[in-house]
Design a protein around this motif. Structure first.
Motif, PDB file in Angstrom:
ATOM      1  N   ILE A 155      26.059 -21.865  17.933  1.00 42.97           N
ATOM      2  CA  ILE A 155      25.446 -21.796  19.263  1.00 42.97           C
ATOM      3  C   ILE A 155      24.020 -21.243  19.243  1.00 42.97           C
ATOM      4  N   GLY A 156      23.538 -20.800  18.084  1.00 36.64           N
ATOM      5  CA  GLY A 156      22.243 -20.144  18.039  1.00 36.64           C
ATOM      6  C   GLY A 156      21.077 -21.029  18.431  1.00 36.64           C
ATOM      7  N   ASP A 157      21.230 -22.340  18.331  1.00 34.59           N
ATOM      8  CA  ASP A 157      20.141 -23.246  18.677  1.00 34.59           C
ATOM      9  C   ASP A 157      19.909 -23.340  20.183  1.00 34.59           C
ATOM     10  N   ARG A 158      20.850 -22.815  20.976  1.00 31.34           N
ATOM     11  CA  ARG A 158      20.740 -22.975  22.429  1.00 31.34           C
ATOM     12  C   ARG A 158      20.680 -21.661  23.195  1.00 31.34           C
ATOM     13  N   VAL A 159      20.876 -20.527  22.541  1.00 27.94           N
ATOM     14  CA  VAL A 159      20.829 -19.266  23.278  1.00 27.94           C
ATOM     15  C   VAL A 159      19.383 -18.820  23.451  1.00 27.94           C
ATOM     16  N   HIS A 160      19.137 -18.116  24.532  1.00 26.06           N
ATOM     17  CA  HIS A 160      17.791 -17.600  24.809  1.00 26.06           C
ATOM     18  C   HIS A 160      17.511 -16.331  24.026  1.00 26.06           C
ATOM     19  N   ALA A 161      18.530 -15.479  23.874  1.00 25.81           N
ATOM     20  CA  ALA A 161      18.373 -14.207  23.177  1.00 25.81           C
ATOM     21  C   ALA A 161      19.704 -13.827  22.549  1.00 25.81           C
ATOM     22  N   THR A 162      19.629 -13.053  21.463  1.00 24.52           N
ATOM     23  CA  THR A 162      20.826 -12.607  20.766  1.00 24.52           C
ATOM     24  C   THR A 162      20.765 -11.109  20.539  1.00 24.52           C
ATOM     25  N   ALA A 163      21.836 -10.412  20.888  1.00 20.61           N
ATOM     26  CA  ALA A 163      22.014  -8.999  20.551  1.00 20.61           C
ATOM     27  C   ALA A 163      23.100  -8.896  19.496  1.00 20.61           C
ATOM     28  N   THR A 164      22.886  -8.071  18.508  1.00 24.86           N
ATOM     29  CA  THR A 164      23.874  -7.928  17.442  1.00 24.86           C
ATOM     30  C   THR A 164      25.132  -7.215  17.922  1.00 24.86           C
ATOM     31  N   ILE A 165      24.973  -6.040  18.501  1.00 24.98           N
ATOM     32  CA  ILE A 165      26.108  -5.162  18.824  1.00 24.98           C
ATOM     33  C   ILE A 165      25.873  -4.518  20.179  1.00 24.98           C
ATOM     34  N   ASN A 166      26.926  -4.381  20.944  1.00 25.61           N
ATOM     35  CA  ASN A 166      26.875  -3.686  22.225  1.00 25.61           C
ATOM     36  C   ASN A 166      27.340  -2.247  22.069  1.00 25.61           C
ATOM     37  N   GLU A 167      26.476  -1.312  22.461  1.00 28.06           N
ATOM     38  CA  GLU A 167      26.803   0.106  22.566  1.00 28.06           C
ATOM     39  C   GLU A 167      27.439   0.694  21.298  1.00 28.06           C
ATOM     40  N   PRO A 168      26.678   0.817  20.219  1.00 28.22           N
ATOM     41  CA  PRO A 168      27.246   1.391  18.995  1.00 28.22           C
ATOM     42  C   PRO A 168      27.771   2.805  19.157  1.00 28.22           C
ATOM     43  N   TRP A 169      27.260   3.566  20.122  1.00 30.28           N
ATOM     44  CA  TRP A 169      27.828   4.909  20.362  1.00 30.28           C
ATOM     45  C   TRP A 169      29.299   4.796  20.749  1.00 30.28           C
ATOM     46  N   CYS A 170      29.635   3.830  21.590  1.00 30.84           N
ATOM     47  CA  CYS A 170      31.039   3.637  21.971  1.00 30.84           C
ATOM     48  C   CYS A 170      31.857   3.112  20.796  1.00 30.84           C
ATOM     49  N   VAL A 171      31.272   2.179  20.038  1.00 35.02           N
ATOM     50  CA  VAL A 171      31.962   1.622  18.879  1.00 35.02           C
ATOM     51  C   VAL A 171      32.333   2.722  17.899  1.00 35.02           C
ATOM     52  N   ALA A 172      31.443   3.697  17.720  1.00 33.20           N
ATOM     53  CA  ALA A 172      31.615   4.694  16.669  1.00 33.20           C
ATOM     54  C   ALA A 172      32.082   6.051  17.190  1.00 33.20           C
ATOM     55  N   TYR A 173      31.310   6.682  18.052  1.00 37.03           N
ATOM     56  CA  TYR A 173      31.595   8.073  18.445  1.00 37.03           C
ATOM     57  C   TYR A 173      32.725   8.173  19.471  1.00 37.03           C
ATOM     58  N   LEU A 174      32.629   7.388  20.529  1.00 37.55           N
ATOM     59  CA  LEU A 174      33.671   7.424  21.563  1.00 37.55           C
ATOM     60  C   LEU A 174      35.030   7.047  20.994  1.00 37.55           C
ATOM     61  N   SER A 175      35.025   6.197  19.974  1.00 40.39           N
ATOM     62  CA  SER A 175      36.256   5.623  19.435  1.00 40.39           C
ATOM     63  C   SER A 175      36.796   6.349  18.219  1.00 40.39           C
ATOM     64  N   HIS A 176      35.933   7.097  17.510  1.00 39.72           N
ATOM     65  CA  HIS A 176      36.357   7.754  16.273  1.00 39.72           C
ATOM     66  C   HIS A 176      36.291   9.278  16.341  1.00 39.72           C
ATOM     67  N   PHE A 177      35.515   9.824  17.286  1.00 43.76           N
ATOM     68  CA  PHE A 177      35.415  11.278  17.441  1.00 43.76           C
ATOM     69  C   PHE A 177      36.156  11.749  18.689  1.00 43.76           C
ATOM     70  N   ASN A 216      14.524 -14.367  18.894  1.00 46.79           N
ATOM     71  CA  ASN A 216      14.561 -13.443  20.031  1.00 46.79           C
ATOM     72  C   ASN A 216      15.800 -12.563  19.903  1.00 46.79           C
ATOM     73  N   CYS A 217      15.736 -11.595  18.984  1.00 50.02           N
ATOM     74  CA  CYS A 217      16.921 -10.839  18.567  1.00 50.02           C
ATOM     75  C   CYS A 217      16.737  -9.341  18.802  1.00 50.02           C
ATOM     76  N   GLY A 218      17.804  -8.688  19.219  1.00 46.79           N
ATOM     77  CA  GLY A 218      17.746  -7.252  19.459  1.00 46.79           C
ATOM     78  C   GLY A 218      19.114  -6.628  19.363  1.00 46.79           C
ATOM     79  N   ILE A 219      19.269  -5.486  20.000  1.00 46.75           N
ATOM     80  CA  ILE A 219      20.521  -4.750  20.039  1.00 46.75           C
ATOM     81  C   ILE A 219      20.618  -4.091  21.407  1.00 46.75           C
ATOM     82  N   VAL A 220      21.844  -3.799  21.847  1.00 46.64           N
ATOM     83  CA  VAL A 220      22.071  -3.166  23.144  1.00 46.64           C
ATOM     84  C   VAL A 220      22.613  -1.764  22.912  1.00 46.64           C
TER      85      VAL A 220
END
Length: 441
Positions: A155-177, A216-220
């Motif tokens: 799908i990368g040929d048609r998306v306007h922007a791509t984010a790798t990961i949403n809210e790494p603090w939640c992925v890591a700290y909220l979920s593991h600490f 057009n790549c970033g992170i959230v």
């Protein structure tokens, strides 16, 4: 609402956001299981032991949901793709039904004039990889890079922007600490490793995205406006530790290739050996930064407790159904701080901002004046940040639909569209209609 589209630059984007596991219905389309399925089956983890097997049946109703975005005059749609749907075992065989679904979804956005903002990972770690330690496993960045390649090539040929990961603090700290989200651990060693590995995975995904020609790549990242609850150096230090853990760890890792000392004082002994060698890959240039903002954090020192020796306390202002204080100035302050201290003129999107309320259908309608006020105040805060020089390019409300709200099950309603979870009937709320009016002006 107390704003209109014409208050913003001509190319400013308005949209709404969702996440795959929260709306799609994981029972459809040969999706694999993820750690939220198992987390929800442990008593006490999720209200009502509810999971995302049905969610909002967006897998079936996606076209009607996109019609709602178009009818509201939205410019863009922020969606995510499920790792466990695309790769049911996390690695290996690809589920072609999943790729076909995301093909239809992206094409459907384009047909309706919506710009697709793709988030690769929004919290659904495949169970087979969770069995191997998930985000604590030192190979997780390679697994995530492989998933990134599979979905981007489709799908990368048609998306306007791509984010790798949403809210790494939640992925890591909220979920593991704190243990509030899957996998539900309370282990500082697992936390430190997850906090590093999630950023290492971001860096590996950025390398894949560039190799695939994505531009057009970033992170959230999620931000909280942290302040001491009382005067005094101990309370100020507690607020600084919270800011370092929640805000600066991920931000500085990406923008500076380093971690803040206030967080390292507790986490560094538990980081993997040689972690410093990964920082160059973690801090690869991004094209934009996503900002999720909901509330502020007021912190007190708690010297008799283990590190980080701090305690959050409720603020004095009105609160949402989640118990989060409504503090729009924190969004303005966060955006201006980012521009001033970290990213300069790099484009920023408010990728999530919203509130939960105990919404009810009465006479075929849902009246939610508190949400109308909430949106207006935060959109104005965004406008204020633009006026002071922050390069904010868009605002996405969270969420389009009432949905599966993780550990809160189906109790908390963030949507501008009400969902009856028995019949799957969608009822646009008053906030939806008022938002549409504002975007038409």
């Amino acid at each position: 609402m107390d704003f209109k589209r014409s208050d913003f630059p001509e190319d400013f984007l308005f949209g709404a956001a969702t996440a795959a596991y929260q709306i799609e219905g994981s029972a459809h389309g040969a999706a694999g299981s993820c750690h939220w399925d198992s987390f929800a089956r442990v008593p006490g983890n999720v209200i009502g032991a509810e999971d995302g097997r049905r969610a909002c049946d967006h897998y079936l109703y996606w076209a009607a949901d996109l019609d709602l975005l178009r009818a509201a005059g939205m410019d863009a749609y922020r969606f995510s793709t499920s790792w466990a749907r695309v790769l049911p075992e996390g690695r290996g065989p690809v589920n072609t039904e999943a790729l076909d679904f995301y093909d239809r979804l992206v094409d459907g956005m384009l047909e309706r004039g919506l710009r697709p903002f793709h988030t690769i990972y929004h919290w659904e770690m495949p169970s087979a990889l969770a069995d191997l330690g998930g985000w604590t496993n030192p190979d997780v960045h390679n697994w995530f890079a492989d998933f990134t390649q599979v979905i981007t090539r489709r799908i990368g040929d048609r998306v306007h922007a791509t984010a790798t990961i949403n809210e790494p603090w939640c992925v890591a700290y909220l979920s593991h600490f704190l243990g509030h989200h899957a996998p539900g651990l309370r282990d500082i060693r697992a936390t430190a490793r997850a906090m590093h590995h999630v950023l290492k995975a971001h860096g590996a995904a950025m390398e894949v995205l560039r190799a695939e020609g994505q531009e057009n790549c970033g992170i959230v990242l999620n931000f909280e406006a942290d302040e001491p609850a009382e005067d005094g150096p101990d309370h100020a230090a507690a607020a600084a530790r919270q800011d370092a853990i929640m805000n600066r760890w991920f931000l500085e890792g990406i923008t500076r290739g380093s971690y803040p000392e206030e967080a390292l004082e507790g986490l560094e002994p538990h980081l993997p050996a040689g972690w410093q060698d990964d920082m160059a890959a973690i801090s690869r240039p991004i094209d934009w930064l996503g900002v999720n903002y909901y509330t502020r954090g007021l912190m007190l020192a708690a010297p008799d407790t283990a590190w980080p020796a701090m305690e959050p306390v409720p603020g004095p202002l009105p609160r949402t159904q989640m118990g989060w204080e409504v503090y729009p100035k924190g969004l303005e302050d966060t955006l201006t701080r980012l521009s001033r201290d970290y990213i300069g003129a790099l484009p920023v999107y408010v990728t999530e901002n919203g509130m939960a309320w105990d919404d009810r259908v009465t006479g075929g309608a849902v009246h939610d004046p508190a949400r109308i006020s909430f949106i207006s105040e935060h959109v104005r805060a965004t406008r204020n940040a633009i006026d002071t020089g922050t390069n904010v390019r868009g605002f996405f409300y969270w969420s389009l639909l009432d949905n599966y709200e993780w550990a809160f099950g189906y109790e908390k309603r963030f949507g501008i569209v009400h969902v009856d979870y028995e019949t799957m009937t969608r009822t646009p709320k008053t906030s939806y209609h008022e938002f549409a009016k504002a975007l038409g002006q």
